[in-house]
Design a protein around this motif. Structure first.
Motif, PDB file in Angstrom:
ATOM      1  N   LEU A  15      14.197   8.533 -13.384  1.00  0.00           N
ATOM      2  CA  LEU A  15      13.791   8.833 -12.017  1.00  0.00           C
ATOM      3  C   LEU A  15      12.602   9.781 -11.995  1.00  0.00           C
ATOM      4  O   LEU A  15      11.679   9.615 -11.185  1.00  0.00           O
ATOM      5  CB  LEU A  15      14.973   9.449 -11.255  1.00  0.00           C
ATOM      6  CG  LEU A  15      14.698   9.857  -9.801  1.00  0.00           C
ATOM      7  CD1 LEU A  15      14.314   8.634  -8.968  1.00  0.00           C
ATOM      8  CD2 LEU A  15      15.917  10.545  -9.194  1.00  0.00           C
ATOM      9  N   ALA A  16      12.592  10.787 -12.891  1.00  0.00           N
ATOM     10  CA  ALA A  16      11.479  11.733 -12.937  1.00  0.00           C
ATOM     11  C   ALA A  16      10.173  11.027 -13.297  1.00  0.00           C
ATOM     12  O   ALA A  16       9.118  11.286 -12.692  1.00  0.00           O
ATOM     13  CB  ALA A  16      11.789  12.843 -13.928  1.00  0.00           C
ATOM     14  N   VAL A  17      10.219  10.125 -14.285  1.00  0.00           N
ATOM     15  CA  VAL A  17       9.011   9.382 -14.663  1.00  0.00           C
ATOM     16  C   VAL A  17       8.539   8.512 -13.509  1.00  0.00           C
ATOM     17  O   VAL A  17       7.336   8.429 -13.212  1.00  0.00           O
ATOM     18  CB  VAL A  17       9.294   8.535 -15.919  1.00  0.00           C
ATOM     19  CG1 VAL A  17       8.114   7.624 -16.221  1.00  0.00           C
ATOM     20  CG2 VAL A  17       9.573   9.439 -17.111  1.00  0.00           C
ATOM     21  N   THR A  18       9.491   7.864 -12.825  1.00  0.00           N
ATOM     22  CA  THR A  18       9.129   7.015 -11.679  1.00  0.00           C
ATOM     23  C   THR A  18       8.478   7.834 -10.575  1.00  0.00           C
ATOM     24  O   THR A  18       7.443   7.441  -9.999  1.00  0.00           O
ATOM     25  CB  THR A  18      10.379   6.303 -11.149  1.00  0.00           C
ATOM     26  OG1 THR A  18      10.988   5.554 -12.203  1.00  0.00           O
ATOM     27  CG2 THR A  18      10.024   5.369 -10.005  1.00  0.00           C
ATOM     28  N   LEU A  19       9.069   8.985 -10.252  1.00  0.00           N
ATOM     29  CA  LEU A  19       8.497   9.836  -9.207  1.00  0.00           C
ATOM     30  C   LEU A  19       7.135  10.380  -9.630  1.00  0.00           C
ATOM     31  O   LEU A  19       6.240  10.536  -8.777  1.00  0.00           O
ATOM     32  CB  LEU A  19       9.455  10.997  -8.910  1.00  0.00           C
ATOM     33  CG  LEU A  19      10.750  10.628  -8.177  1.00  0.00           C
ATOM     34  CD1 LEU A  19      11.634  11.857  -8.030  1.00  0.00           C
ATOM     35  CD2 LEU A  19      10.452  10.029  -6.808  1.00  0.00           C
ATOM     36  N   LEU A  20       6.964  10.685 -10.912  1.00  0.00           N
ATOM     37  CA  LEU A  20       5.673  11.180 -11.379  1.00  0.00           C
ATOM     38  C   LEU A  20       4.588  10.123 -11.180  1.00  0.00           C
ATOM     39  O   LEU A  20       3.503  10.405 -10.655  1.00  0.00           O
ATOM     40  CB  LEU A  20       5.778  11.569 -12.853  1.00  0.00           C
ATOM     41  CG  LEU A  20       4.475  12.030 -13.522  1.00  0.00           C
ATOM     42  CD1 LEU A  20       3.948  13.302 -12.854  1.00  0.00           C
ATOM     43  CD2 LEU A  20       4.680  12.251 -15.013  1.00  0.00           C
ATOM     44  N   ILE A  21       4.891   8.890 -11.591  1.00  0.00           N
ATOM     45  CA  ILE A  21       3.917   7.809 -11.426  1.00  0.00           C
ATOM     46  C   ILE A  21       3.640   7.568  -9.941  1.00  0.00           C
ATOM     47  O   ILE A  21       2.488   7.406  -9.514  1.00  0.00           O
ATOM     48  CB  ILE A  21       4.438   6.535 -12.109  1.00  0.00           C
ATOM     49  CG1 ILE A  21       4.549   6.766 -13.619  1.00  0.00           C
ATOM     50  CG2 ILE A  21       3.525   5.353 -11.814  1.00  0.00           C
ATOM     51  CD1 ILE A  21       5.176   5.605 -14.364  1.00  0.00           C
ATOM     52  N   PHE A  22       4.710   7.556  -9.141  1.00  0.00           N
ATOM     53  CA  PHE A  22       4.555   7.322  -7.701  1.00  0.00           C
ATOM     54  C   PHE A  22       3.749   8.441  -7.052  1.00  0.00           C
ATOM     55  O   PHE A  22       2.851   8.193  -6.232  1.00  0.00           O
ATOM     56  CB  PHE A  22       5.938   7.213  -7.069  1.00  0.00           C
ATOM     57  CG  PHE A  22       5.917   6.923  -5.605  1.00  0.00           C
ATOM     58  CD1 PHE A  22       6.205   7.916  -4.678  1.00  0.00           C
ATOM     59  CD2 PHE A  22       5.607   5.656  -5.142  1.00  0.00           C
ATOM     60  CE1 PHE A  22       6.183   7.643  -3.322  1.00  0.00           C
ATOM     61  CE2 PHE A  22       5.573   5.376  -3.783  1.00  0.00           C
ATOM     62  CZ  PHE A  22       5.867   6.378  -2.865  1.00  0.00           C
ATOM     63  N   GLY A  23       4.060   9.704  -7.398  1.00  0.00           N
ATOM     64  CA  GLY A  23       3.332  10.837  -6.801  1.00  0.00           C
ATOM     65  C   GLY A  23       1.877  10.858  -7.191  1.00  0.00           C
ATOM     66  O   GLY A  23       1.000  11.110  -6.351  1.00  0.00           O
ATOM     67  N   LEU A 167      10.864  17.370  -7.367  1.00  0.00           N
ATOM     68  CA  LEU A 167      11.851  18.213  -8.036  1.00  0.00           C
ATOM     69  C   LEU A 167      13.171  18.227  -7.275  1.00  0.00           C
ATOM     70  O   LEU A 167      14.259  18.162  -7.883  1.00  0.00           O
ATOM     71  CB  LEU A 167      11.316  19.641  -8.187  1.00  0.00           C
ATOM     72  CG  LEU A 167      10.146  19.827  -9.162  1.00  0.00           C
ATOM     73  CD1 LEU A 167       9.663  21.274  -9.135  1.00  0.00           C
ATOM     74  CD2 LEU A 167      10.547  19.435 -10.578  1.00  0.00           C
ATOM     75  N   ALA A 168      13.096  18.323  -5.946  1.00  0.00           N
ATOM     76  CA  ALA A 168      14.317  18.330  -5.142  1.00  0.00           C
ATOM     77  C   ALA A 168      15.076  17.012  -5.296  1.00  0.00           C
ATOM     78  O   ALA A 168      16.307  16.992  -5.434  1.00  0.00           O
ATOM     79  CB  ALA A 168      13.975  18.586  -3.672  1.00  0.00           C
ATOM     80  N   VAL A 169      14.346  15.900  -5.297  1.00  0.00           N
ATOM     81  CA  VAL A 169      14.992  14.595  -5.458  1.00  0.00           C
ATOM     82  C   VAL A 169      15.643  14.483  -6.829  1.00  0.00           C
ATOM     83  O   VAL A 169      16.752  13.957  -6.970  1.00  0.00           O
ATOM     84  CB  VAL A 169      13.952  13.475  -5.236  1.00  0.00           C
ATOM     85  CG1 VAL A 169      14.535  12.126  -5.649  1.00  0.00           C
ATOM     86  CG2 VAL A 169      13.516  13.434  -3.789  1.00  0.00           C
TER      87      VAL A 169
END
Length: 497
Positions: A15-23, A167-169
């Motif tokens: 999830l962190a990698v996905t959010l990083l790419i998305f952000g 981070l919150a997610v």
């Protein structure tokens, strides 16, 4: 690390990698489109100015006041004349009383976009060097700038929002993932608890609690329960067979003792009755007479009869000893509990030392210092303690063809030690862990030295029943030393500190 935590960590990492790419994608897209619009406005202003970078002269004649027609109030224009130092600005820039940083004329001025900052106000500017057509001399520079501080702040806020929201997610997802993983792996926890309960309590009737739908975990639970049921059935069958075997050994030992005792008694009676008569008949025959039995017996028959009776007596004695040993082991297997009481250790050991002098032996019997046992009392069974000591003494005599066997005592703390030391054949140190196993014989003369290999097993059982321990020291060809340690029940006041 538990499976639950591993699954949650993998899920959170993905999830962190996905959010990083998305952000990063969102930030790049917004940033690209925002500053693309800014550059479009700057380029539009440049087209409206219709500036030619190479001019015949530069006298500040550019009509910047005409900038009122420029689109947008955030576009500012500044022209610098390097020849006379004149500076001309658009009206909106004059109103701000700001002066854009001017590039050094001694350095080459690159055409294109640059970032400028004046009194903490940030601008995105397009710089265009102005040159003379005759010799390409740079005589000035044109700067068309866009005020980007609001946009920069917007992008900064967007970046901060994306970071903290991600981070919150992740934190929320990690917490929820732990809860979900715990719920999903609860059947595994039930399996572990049931297996642990079986391991610690030897209760094979425990079954794993069935929870949840008929999924993979449900199938696993059913399979394990079926396996436990089969194991319990097999274990009960083996336990019943083992109990029957123990009852058989115990009953057989009891049943064999009586006839063997009878045989031994009759043989001893025959020896007392017939041997004198046989010897008398043999004597009469030697004198030339015709004694009652001498007329029927020859000298060889007398010898053979005596040897036969001695062999029968010896074998009966050996079988009686074997049966007694089997009975002792059967009692041990059946959980026989000795009736113990406080016994003075010194008289018991002295009695064993006195009676050991009558045992068949070829080695010298040495009684050492027994004074450490004075006033010492142990909580035990006197007959079994005597049997214990006789086992070690008889073994020492058996495996010591020459030299000596010595008995002495030591004391250490709240334990008394009885030491049986010999100078016999000894043992290999690798065999020491096995000498207390049933029917195991460690002597190098296997088959030559009589014995069943049960004595030390019985001795170990007696020691364990008395909460004692055994210490063995041996060297092949030099002899062995056995030290029996027994916990003390009472110390004479004279020996107390």
């Amino acid at each position: 690390m538990s499976i639950r935590l591993k699954l949650t960590m993998w899920y959170s990492s993905l999830l962190a990698v996905t959010l990083l790419i998305f952000g990063v994608s969102i930030y790049w897209f917004v940033n690209y489109n925002t500053y693309r619009d800014v550059k479009s406005q700057i380029e539009e202003q440049l087209r409206q100015l219709r500036i030619v970078p190479t001019v015949d002269f530069f006298s500040g004649g550019l009509n910047l006041n005409y900038s009122n027609r420029f689109e947008g109030n955030n576009v500012y224009i500044q022209v610098v004349n390097y020849t006379n130092g004149e500076l001309d600005q658009s009206d909106n820039l004059k109103d701000t009383r700001l002066r854009l940083p001017v590039p050094d004329p001694d350095k080459k001025i690159e055409t294109g976009y640059v970032q400028l900052e004046v009194d903490h106000y940030r601008f995105l500017a397009y710089q265009l060097p102005l040159q003379l057509k005759a010799n390409n001399e740079t005589v000035g520079v044109l700067q068309v700038a866009y005020y980007t501080s609001p946009l920069d702040n917007y992008m900064k806020n967007l970046r901060t929002t994306l970071i903290f929201s991600s981070l919150a997610v992740i934190v929320i997802a990690f917490t929820v993932g732990l809860i979900i993983a715990r719920q999903a792996l609860r059947p595994v926890k039930n399996v572990i608890q049931a297996v642990t309960q079986i391991k610690n309590g030897s209760n094979l009737s425990v079954r794993i609690e069935r929870e949840g739908p008929n999924d993979e975990m449900g199938h696993l639970t059913d399979t394990l329960n079926s396996m436990l049921e089969r194991i319990e059935t097999t274990y009960n069958e083996l336990d019943e067979a083992y109990m029957a075997q123990r009852r058989f050994v115990s009953d057989a030992s009891h049943e064999l003792r009586t006839p063997l005792t009878t045989i031994r008694g009759n043989i001893e009676l025959l020896e007392r009755m017939w041997l004198p008569a046989l010897e008398a008949a043999q004597a009469k025959r030697a004198d030339g007479g015709s004694g009652d039995m001498g007329s029927l017996l020859t000298e060889s028959n007398v010898v053979l009869t005596r040897e036969a009776m001695m062999d029968v007596a010896a074998e009966a004695k050996r079988m009686s000893g074997l049966v007694n040993d089997l009975l002792s082991l059967a009692r041990a297997d059946a959980g026989y509990v000795m009736e113990k009481q406080e016994e003075l250790l010194l008289p018991l050991v002295e009695d064993v030392a006195r009676r050991a002098q009558l045992l068949p032996r070829t080695a010298e019997w040495v009684i050492g210092d027994l004074s450490p046992l004075e006033g010492v009392t142990v909580h035990g069974h006197a007959d079994f303690l005597r049997q214990l000591l006789f086992i070690f003494v008889e073994n020492a005599f058996k495996y010591t063809p020459s030299g000596y066997v010595k008995l002495h005592a030591v004391k250490s703390g709240n334990q008394a030690g009885i030491v049986i030391q010999d100078t016999g054949i000894g043992m290999n140190s690798d065999e020491i862990p096995h000498i207390f196993e049933r029917f195991y014989r460690a002597d190098v003369s296997r088959g030559k030295t009589s014995g069943t290999g049960l004595g030390l097993s019985i001795a170990k059982w007696i020691i364990d029943e008395h909460s004692g321990s055994i210490e063995v020291s041996t060297r092949e060809g030099e002899g062995s030393t056995f030290t029996v340690w027994l916990p003390l029940a009472f110390l004479d006041k004279s020996n107390q500190v």
